[in-house]
Design an enzyme around this catalytic site. Structure first.
Site, mmCIF file in Angstrom:
data_model
loop_
_atom_site.group_PDB
_atom_site.id
_atom_site.type_symbol
_atom_site.label_atom_id
_atom_site.label_comp_id
_atom_site.label_asym_id
_atom_site.label_seq_id
_atom_site.Cartn_x
_atom_site.Cartn_y
_atom_site.Cartn_z
ATOM 1 N N ALA B 58 0.843 -1.195 0.000
ATOM 2 C CA ALA B 58 0.000 0.000 0.000
ATOM 3 C C ALA B 58 0.879 1.246 0.000
ATOM 4 C CB ALA B 58 -0.907 0.006 1.232
ATOM 5 N N GLU B 143 10.205 -4.781 17.049
ATOM 6 C CA GLU B 143 11.642 -4.725 17.321
ATOM 7 C C GLU B 143 12.296 -3.501 16.683
ATOM 8 O OE1 GLU B 143 13.850 -7.154 19.162
ATOM 9 O OE2 GLU B 143 14.660 -5.136 19.027
ATOM 10 N N ILE B 150 19.406 -3.464 16.554
ATOM 11 C CA ILE B 150 19.817 -3.962 17.870
ATOM 12 C C ILE B 150 18.604 -4.628 18.524
ATOM 13 C CG2 ILE B 150 20.829 -3.382 20.094
ATOM 14 C CD1 ILE B 150 21.904 -0.821 18.852
ATOM 15 N N LYS B 219 11.435 6.123 22.454
ATOM 16 C CA LYS B 219 12.120 4.847 22.666
ATOM 17 C C LYS B 219 12.258 4.548 24.159
ATOM 18 C CE LYS B 219 14.390 5.432 18.234
ATOM 19 N NZ LYS B 219 15.535 6.098 17.557
#
EC number: 1.1.1.3
Lengths: 443, 443
Positions: B58, B143, B150, B219
């Site tokens: 998309a 992830e 990492i 994060k």
């Protein structure tokens, strides 16, 4: 395409159900696993989805005092404990190979998932154990077998499952890293540094398995198997330890901008016809001081991974010790227990790539050669000719005065290991060479 | 004990069955995911247990040329693609928050597993997304949302699942690390280093989200949530960027044996009554030069974890870029696809600990304060009294001549952030203090 994969599926007991655990062994790791299972019991139950229930601890000597363990849980009949109906997962932290092999196979065949910290067992019998786990559709976890708390097994099995690994270079033995670091930082001889390591408990009374690289070779076999989806065994790893590394080697390395580390190096090798194979080796290695592995000191371990898409990754931490090893065992135990409760299986051994094992002679390496030569005109030309005969080109040549002779330090470009080794043999025979004092490979 | 866990179980399609994939977005990451899916297709099929089949991509602009993508696979109707019966997994690599949120929720509600690289989305809406994944009994993987290749998400979710995490300190933004490293290594000003980062493509045209720490704060929220089993959102993270860091700060830090890094620090805080809470913050931090994080240079990222049993762990690698991010996305895709084939689910969000969010004021930190003071007798006593009033004890005090005044550099012992901040306010008002030139926290 034929996909040869483990069978589907294990439906699980359902959320909230208890998971029965048997622990085989009550040494440094086993006692720490037990202690943490108690201390973290509530948290672990939440992470698993049901409580862990300790069903028994198998030990060889029932008469030995075992602090903090309910006597009724102790048994010297490991097989009966394994086979109890209420045991779902067996944790093997005995050590050795033959006896734990029998127990782990018995557990897998009885439908128990297994968590082991035993690198020698996994490196020697991965095939048999993986087949038994597949046949029974249970889990076989062994995160603690390589570099204790550094989660390199999980990283290779899962996190990098979408990448193409090119090379794994690891400091995977804390004893030898401690010794080399002590030599580097104090100028000590190998013997003195080993004695200090023994005194501080970093080296065992018989340090052979560590200093000759056998322990690192077991770990290399496991890393190579996981990274390259190929069954690599202990005997497939070429191995050279640190017992011949001298204080002079360390000093010469430092002068040239390197530190010496015992590395386990596992890599994908492609020959000139494009045929791929897997090479695994353990040897003292010159690492440039600005390389991330160079600053891994004391008994710390680190694994440096080069993958096609991810690039360079490094994982650093405690590679041994009761608590760090127990952390890895408990992480595996949570994973295996989650699967017992919720169903499913962890990714098992997957050796689909089945690459051939490369001869060390075919691996491309770089040599750092330190030799005493005659101090007269023409020597450099004579020795250069020897390198040229073997098709070895030189990256750097450094000549120094050293009394009545000269010292010549040569760093080669990358070449076949067999050609480099043959060159060194020819150099030793050359009249102009008084002695070849050190030959070390570069990372 | 009540265990609140995701429902059991997803039985899987069976080995060899294909897994249909829809990709939302075809930017830097999306195009790399597509390319690698093709290049690695055989290997991925072996690792999954069945082939991945791309069902569609998309995009917002159908007219734009898309090299290497079959035109028939392109669509601008993301919702219809998501809802196709033959799509099992949706990969979201669009970026932004509101539009991808709608799409990801639609996918989860339709029973599709989702892989996303979108840190802003996860940090803002983890609760809603996790609930939708639980309700549909599907996987939500992310992830790539933290530090790209990492594998820190997998490490916190699985490898350290048997441990008690105390603190996570990370260099999780490559742009700011590049700028600080350039200032450190060249002596450049912040503005010049930022200009260089922009020229080289490390900083975006509008660098605000990076340099003010917002990206790192997203994060931090994700890391804190995973590490402490508590829902931590972007707004729960206190945040200070690097735009006020001067060349003089960097130089003064170097003189004192530190480098300045923008760290995301997530920690478990225990107050004097033993009550635990979670504190998450992003700020420029003084890191001793021999700390593993100090040597993380250029745009590399690294996550330093302190856990009770495992001890100190560090994970280092590429924290951004198309290929490293795609590596993480593909690793997740293999995991989600394995579960579609073999059954089972990955560990989902698990916020059982539900700790309160600490006020930044209650966190214990250490300050490095650099100020100009009058050069006369009694100044040190006057200023020491200010520290004592706030119950702050000093670790080191250094006084230097600087023309007609003196420079005083103070490093405190650990104390409540609120008390330290109040001390600085009082110092600024003290007649003996000409200026407080820099206040930085130590790791």
């Amino acid at each position: 395409m034929t996909v040869t994969q483990q069978p589907s599926f294990n439906p699980g007991k359902g959320a909230g159900e208890p998971v029965g655990v048997a622990i085989l062994g009550h040494g440094t790791v086993g006692s720490e696993v037990l202690r943490l299972m108690g201390e973290y019991s509530d948290a672990l139950a939440h992470r698993i989805g049901g409580p862990l229930e300790l069903k028994g601890v198998a030990v060889s000597d029932l008469s030995k005092p075992r602090e903090g363990v309910d006597r009724e849980l102790l048994t010297d009949d490991a097989l009966s404990l394994i086979n109890r109906d209420d045991v779902d997962i067996v944790v093997e932290v005995i050590g050795g190979i033959e006896y734990p092999r029998e127990l782990v196979l018995a557990a897998l065949r009885a439908g128990k998932s297994v968590v082991t910290a035993n690198k020698a067992l996994v490196a020697a019998h991965a095939d048999e154990l993986a087949d038994a786990a597949d046949a029974a559709n249970v889990d076989l976890y062994f995160e603690a077998a390589v570099a204790a708390a550094i989660p390199v097994v999980g990283m290779l099995r899962r996190s990098l499952a979408g990448d193409n690994i090119l090379r794994i270079s690891g400091i995977v033995n804390g004893t030898t890293n401690f010794i080399l670091d002590a030599m580097e930082s104090t100028g000590a001889s190998y013997d003195d540094a080993l004695a200090e390591a023994t005194r501080l408990g970093y080296a065992e009374a018989d340090p052979t398995a560590d200093v000759e690289g056998h322990d690192a070779a077991s770990k290399a076999a496991i890393l190579a198997s996981l990274g390259f989806h190929t069954r690599v065994k202990f005997d497939d790893v070429s191995c050279e330890g640190i017992s011949k590394v001298t204080a002079e080697d360390i000093e010469a390395a430092r002068d040239a901008g390197y530190v010496i580390k015992l590395l386990a190096i596992c890599e994908r090798v492609t020959d000139k016809d494009g045929v791929e194979s897997v090479a695994s080796r353990v040897h003292p290695t010159l690492v440039p001081v600005d390389h991330p592995l160079a600053s891994v000191n004391q008994s710390y371990n680190a694994i440096f991974v080069e993958a096609e898409a991810a690039g360079r990754l490094m994982f650093y931490g405690n590679g041994a010790g009761g608590a760090p090893t127990a952390s890895a065992v408990l992480g595996d135990l949570v994973g295996a227990a989650r699967n017992k409760v919720h169903g499913g299986r962890a990714p098992g051994e997957n050796t689909y790539a089945n690459l051939p094992i490369a001869d060390l002679g075919d691996v491309r390496t770089r040599y750092h050669i330190d030799m005493e030569v005659e101090d007269r005109t023409g020597v450099l030309a004579e020795l250069s000719a020897i390198f040229a005969t073997h098709d070895i080109s030189l990256k750097t040549v450094r000549q120094e005065e050293a009394g009545d002779h000269a010292r010549l330090i040569v760093v080669t470009h990358s070449a076949r290991e067999a050609d480099l080794a043959a060159t060194v043999e020819d150099l030793k025979k050359a009249p102009a060479v008084k002695s070849v004092d050190s030959v070390l490979r570069l990372i």
